[in-house]
Design a protein around this motif. Structure first.
Motif, short mmCIF file in Angstrom:
data_model
loop_
_atom_site.label_atom_id
_atom_site.label_comp_id
_atom_site.label_asym_id
_atom_site.label_seq_id
_atom_site.Cartn_x
_atom_site.Cartn_y
_atom_site.Cartn_z
N ARG A 173 -5.07 -5.48 11.66
CA ARG A 173 -3.71 -5.87 11.27
C ARG A 173 -3.73 -6.80 10.07
N ARG A 174 -4.87 -7.41 9.79
CA ARG A 174 -4.98 -8.31 8.63
C ARG A 174 -5.19 -7.54 7.32
N HIS A 175 -5.44 -6.23 7.42
CA HIS A 175 -5.67 -5.39 6.25
C HIS A 175 -4.35 -4.77 5.81
N ALA A 176 -3.98 -4.97 4.54
CA ALA A 176 -2.77 -4.37 4.00
C ALA A 176 -3.06 -2.97 3.50
N SER A 177 -2.13 -2.05 3.73
CA SER A 177 -2.30 -0.66 3.33
C SER A 177 -1.05 -0.14 2.66
N ALA A 178 -1.23 0.72 1.67
CA ALA A 178 -0.08 1.43 1.12
C ALA A 178 0.40 2.42 2.17
N VAL A 179 1.69 2.70 2.16
CA VAL A 179 2.27 3.62 3.13
C VAL A 179 2.53 4.95 2.44
N VAL A 180 2.03 6.03 3.06
CA VAL A 180 2.26 7.37 2.54
C VAL A 180 2.86 8.23 3.63
N ALA A 201 1.38 7.70 7.26
CA ALA A 201 -0.02 7.29 7.39
C ALA A 201 -0.27 6.04 6.55
N THR A 202 -1.16 5.20 7.06
CA THR A 202 -1.63 4.05 6.28
C THR A 202 -3.13 4.15 6.04
N SER A 203 -3.70 5.29 6.38
CA SER A 203 -5.14 5.49 6.24
C SER A 203 -5.52 6.16 4.92
N PHE A 204 -4.57 6.36 4.03
CA PHE A 204 -4.84 7.06 2.77
C PHE A 204 -5.72 6.21 1.85
N THR A 205 -6.69 6.85 1.23
CA THR A 205 -7.53 6.15 0.26
C THR A 205 -8.15 7.13 -0.73
N SER A 206 -8.53 6.62 -1.88
CA SER A 206 -9.30 7.44 -2.81
C SER A 206 -10.74 7.44 -2.33
N VAL A 207 -11.44 8.54 -2.54
CA VAL A 207 -12.81 8.68 -2.08
C VAL A 207 -13.76 8.79 -3.27
N SER A 208 -13.39 9.60 -4.26
CA SER A 208 -14.29 9.89 -5.38
C SER A 208 -13.47 10.20 -6.63
N ALA A 229 7.40 -0.54 -7.17
CA ALA A 229 6.33 -1.05 -6.30
C ALA A 229 6.18 -0.17 -5.05
N PRO A 230 4.96 -0.14 -4.50
CA PRO A 230 4.73 0.64 -3.29
C PRO A 230 5.18 -0.10 -2.04
N LEU A 231 5.44 0.67 -0.99
CA LEU A 231 5.68 0.11 0.33
C LEU A 231 4.31 -0.21 0.93
N VAL A 232 4.18 -1.39 1.53
CA VAL A 232 2.91 -1.83 2.08
C VAL A 232 3.10 -2.14 3.57
N TYR A 233 2.07 -1.90 4.36
CA TYR A 233 2.09 -2.20 5.79
C TYR A 233 1.03 -3.26 6.06
N HIS A 234 1.47 -4.37 6.66
CA HIS A 234 0.55 -5.46 6.95
C HIS A 234 1.03 -6.21 8.19
N ALA A 235 0.10 -6.50 9.10
CA ALA A 235 0.40 -7.27 10.31
C ALA A 235 1.56 -6.66 11.10
N THR A 258 4.07 -4.92 9.99
CA THR A 258 5.36 -5.01 9.31
C THR A 258 5.30 -4.30 7.97
N TYR A 259 6.39 -3.63 7.62
CA TYR A 259 6.51 -3.08 6.27
C TYR A 259 6.85 -4.21 5.32
N MET A 260 6.22 -4.22 4.15
CA MET A 260 6.40 -5.29 3.17
C MET A 260 6.44 -4.74 1.76
N THR A 261 6.82 -5.61 0.83
CA THR A 261 6.77 -5.26 -0.58
C THR A 261 5.82 -6.22 -1.28
N LEU A 262 5.35 -5.80 -2.43
CA LEU A 262 4.48 -6.65 -3.22
C LEU A 262 5.31 -7.49 -4.17
#
Length: 165
Positions: free
Chosen positions: A16-23, A35-42, A151-157, A159-163
């Motif tokens: 929950r301490r890790h912030a993630s972009a929301v997709v 999902a909040t598990s989206f990430t670039s790989v390569s 700005a992107p929607l972010v999920y942290h702790a 809660t949805y948040m903004t940057l």
């Protein structure tokens, strides 16, 4: 639980301490989920990933889909994130009912309008990981919001948040 396994409660509290972009990921059907598990790989070759619970109702559709669309939500799309995270409803009908719009691309992939960015990807590999499947996907096309101040929607702790800029 094995002697080497971390307590699941502690694991959740730490993550929950890790912030993630929301997709929102969509596939033909139409089917979609938040999902909040989206990430670039390569970068070479371009690859991205996201994960889906194998028990999720959307998993069979994602597994069968040749193409997926990954939508990066803007900071004013919390309602969209909540709709596509709600189980047991027709998420696209609810999205439309609440004023959201979407359309299908020529391949039948549902695309949400008004998002920060969209990657249309071909599923390249499925990796079993505990109770989830990791989808590694190769982007075949992309669009993005022209306003670089958006700005992107972010999920942290929890809660949805903004940057803050």
């Amino acid at each position: 639980m094995t002697a080497d396994a971390m307590d699941s409660g502690l694991f959740r509290r730490v993550l929950r301490r890790h912030a993630s972009a929301v997709v929102v990921v969509t596939v033909p059907g139409p089917v979609g989920f938040t999902a909040t598990s989206f990430t670039s790989v390569s970068l070479d070759p371009p690859l991205v990933s996201f994960s889906v619970a194998r028990a999720a109702s959307v998993w069979p559709s994602v597994e069968a889909a040749g193409l997926v669309a990954v939508h990066v939500l803007t900071d004013d799309q919390e309602q969209v994130a909540r709709i596509f995270a709600t189980p047991g409803i027709d998420r696209f009908a609810e999205h439309s009912k609440r004023g959201g719009s979407w359309h299908e691309d020529p391949a039948g992939v549902p695309l949400l309008d008004g998002v920060l960015a969209v990657l249309i990807c071909k599923a390249a590999k499925l990796v079993e990981a505990g109770d989830h499947m990791i989808v590694i996907a190769s982007p075949v096309s992309a669009t993005h919001h022209d306003d670089e101040s958006a700005a992107p929607l972010v999920y942290h702790a929890g809660t949805y948040m903004t940057l803050e800029r």
